[in-house]
Design a protein around this motif. Sequence first.
Motif, mmCIF file in Angstrom:
data_model
loop_
_atom_site.group_PDB
_atom_site.id
_atom_site.type_symbol
_atom_site.label_atom_id
_atom_site.label_comp_id
_atom_site.label_asym_id
_atom_site.label_seq_id
_atom_site.Cartn_x
_atom_site.Cartn_y
_atom_site.Cartn_z
ATOM 1 N N GLY A 108 0.793 -1.219 0.000
ATOM 2 C CA GLY A 108 0.000 0.000 0.000
ATOM 3 C C GLY A 108 0.826 1.271 0.000
ATOM 4 O O GLY A 108 0.281 2.365 0.139
ATOM 5 N N GLY A 109 2.153 1.137 -0.150
ATOM 6 C CA GLY A 109 3.031 2.299 -0.171
ATOM 7 C C GLY A 109 3.554 2.705 1.187
ATOM 8 O O GLY A 109 4.302 3.686 1.306
ATOM 9 N N GLU A 110 3.206 1.969 2.241
ATOM 10 C CA GLU A 110 3.636 2.314 3.590
ATOM 11 C C GLU A 110 5.072 1.832 3.837
ATOM 12 O O GLU A 110 5.484 0.801 3.337
ATOM 13 C CB GLU A 110 2.698 1.683 4.621
ATOM 14 C CG GLU A 110 2.779 0.164 4.755
ATOM 15 C CD GLU A 110 2.051 -0.616 3.685
ATOM 16 O OE1 GLU A 110 2.032 -1.847 3.766
ATOM 17 O OE2 GLU A 110 1.507 0.025 2.753
ATOM 18 N N PRO A 111 5.873 2.601 4.615
ATOM 19 C CA PRO A 111 7.218 2.148 4.963
ATOM 20 C C PRO A 111 7.138 0.848 5.764
ATOM 21 O O PRO A 111 6.393 0.764 6.755
ATOM 22 C CB PRO A 111 7.780 3.297 5.801
ATOM 23 C CG PRO A 111 6.961 4.488 5.429
ATOM 24 C CD PRO A 111 5.589 3.959 5.128
ATOM 25 N N TYR A 112 7.891 -0.152 5.347
ATOM 26 C CA TYR A 112 7.839 -1.461 5.993
ATOM 27 C C TYR A 112 9.101 -1.718 6.809
ATOM 28 O O TYR A 112 9.029 -2.139 7.963
ATOM 29 C CB TYR A 112 7.663 -2.543 4.923
ATOM 30 C CG TYR A 112 7.363 -3.910 5.459
ATOM 31 C CD1 TYR A 112 6.047 -4.310 5.704
ATOM 32 C CD2 TYR A 112 8.387 -4.816 5.715
ATOM 33 C CE1 TYR A 112 5.758 -5.577 6.200
ATOM 34 C CE2 TYR A 112 8.110 -6.089 6.214
ATOM 35 C CZ TYR A 112 6.803 -6.450 6.441
ATOM 36 O OH TYR A 112 6.524 -7.707 6.945
ATOM 37 N N ALA A 113 10.275 -1.475 6.214
ATOM 38 C CA ALA A 113 11.529 -1.682 6.920
ATOM 39 C C ALA A 113 12.641 -0.909 6.235
ATOM 40 O O ALA A 113 12.600 -0.651 5.027
ATOM 41 C CB ALA A 113 11.879 -3.166 6.980
ATOM 42 N N HIS A 114 13.641 -0.541 7.020
ATOM 43 C CA HIS A 114 14.851 0.114 6.503
ATOM 44 C C HIS A 114 16.029 -0.549 7.201
ATOM 45 O O HIS A 114 16.140 -0.502 8.436
ATOM 46 C CB HIS A 114 14.813 1.613 6.791
ATOM 47 C CG HIS A 114 16.002 2.359 6.266
ATOM 48 N ND1 HIS A 114 16.285 3.656 6.648
ATOM 49 C CD2 HIS A 114 16.984 2.009 5.392
ATOM 50 C CE1 HIS A 114 17.380 4.073 6.034
ATOM 51 N NE2 HIS A 114 17.829 3.087 5.263
ATOM 52 N N LEU A 115 16.919 -1.196 6.440
ATOM 53 C CA LEU A 115 18.025 -1.968 6.989
ATOM 54 C C LEU A 115 19.334 -1.529 6.357
ATOM 55 O O LEU A 115 19.373 -1.092 5.207
ATOM 56 C CB LEU A 115 17.834 -3.463 6.701
ATOM 57 C CG LEU A 115 16.464 -4.093 6.984
ATOM 58 C CD1 LEU A 115 16.448 -5.531 6.500
ATOM 59 C CD2 LEU A 115 16.141 -4.021 8.457
ATOM 60 N N THR A 116 20.417 -1.671 7.129
ATOM 61 C CA THR A 116 21.751 -1.523 6.579
ATOM 62 C C THR A 116 22.511 -2.827 6.812
ATOM 63 O O THR A 116 22.185 -3.592 7.720
ATOM 64 C CB THR A 116 22.523 -0.357 7.232
ATOM 65 O OG1 THR A 116 22.784 -0.667 8.606
ATOM 66 C CG2 THR A 116 21.747 0.933 7.138
ATOM 67 N N PHE A 117 23.503 -3.073 5.987
ATOM 68 C CA PHE A 117 24.256 -4.321 6.110
ATOM 69 C C PHE A 117 25.684 -4.086 5.637
ATOM 70 O O PHE A 117 25.937 -3.275 4.750
ATOM 71 C CB PHE A 117 23.601 -5.433 5.272
ATOM 72 C CG PHE A 117 23.287 -5.030 3.861
ATOM 73 C CD1 PHE A 117 24.226 -5.173 2.846
ATOM 74 C CD2 PHE A 117 22.044 -4.477 3.538
ATOM 75 C CE1 PHE A 117 23.930 -4.785 1.550
ATOM 76 C CE2 PHE A 117 21.746 -4.080 2.246
ATOM 77 C CZ PHE A 117 22.701 -4.236 1.245
ATOM 78 N N ARG A 118 26.623 -4.807 6.270
ATOM 79 C CA ARG A 118 28.008 -4.727 5.820
ATOM 80 C C ARG A 118 28.758 -5.974 6.265
ATOM 81 O O ARG A 118 28.461 -6.563 7.301
ATOM 82 C CB ARG A 118 28.699 -3.475 6.329
ATOM 83 C CG ARG A 118 28.971 -3.407 7.816
ATOM 84 C CD ARG A 118 29.681 -2.114 8.152
ATOM 85 N NE ARG A 118 29.973 -1.977 9.569
ATOM 86 C CZ ARG A 118 31.088 -2.439 10.133
ATOM 87 N NH1 ARG A 118 31.992 -3.083 9.405
ATOM 88 N NH2 ARG A 118 31.314 -2.264 11.427
#
Length: 214
Positions: A108-118
């Motif tokens: 629906g366009g809603e923010p679900y997750a924001h992740l960083t990885f290294r």
Amino acid sequence: MSSLYLPAAPAPWTLRGRGWLALYRLRPAGVGALLLVRYAASPVGPYDELMWVDAPVATPVGGRPSIRRIVVSTAASVTWGRRNWAIPKARATFDWSVPGQVRVTGAGGEPYAHLTFRRAGPALPVNAEWLPRAWRTVAQPALDGGPEWQLTTIGGAAHAFPARLTVLHAAGLAPELPARRPLLGVGFSGVRLHFPIPALWPEPGPRPQGEPGA
């Protein structure tokens, strides 16, 4: 896209790609696993995946890991993941435009997750068969609320390396994750996974006399 036009992709599946895992302690005897995977090849083509797994979950065959929430980037993966293994997949959009990050947006366009990885170290070969069978047998209840369970014993191999998978935002997955510190972070390259035809519980038996098809 209607499932009528999706390619047929019944189990078993073999998938190849790379991914990241963060393991969290949830309670004295349980853990949760956050997995971010980019499949370069599968029976339904390339796709991205973000999931949350609880373990152990009480099932009729004992404590097993179970996929609680999962989003993927293609309709074909949603359809056949649900049909083949009762995995509760939903559709989402994955944005990898910033190196070392991914933003996941719900249908629906809603923010679900924001992740960083290294990556944080060298890689070594690993094999799923090194784990006890119960630890790699995913148990999924019927999606329609019925009494059936599907039990899928996953196999595969990869190269594993120390890594950090950091959760900046996870409203659609597990909102408390940004405040938690993972027990372990691992990255995987050269992943080759095998998802077989699942076993069913209870096992299908002969129909009683008089029932249709008996």
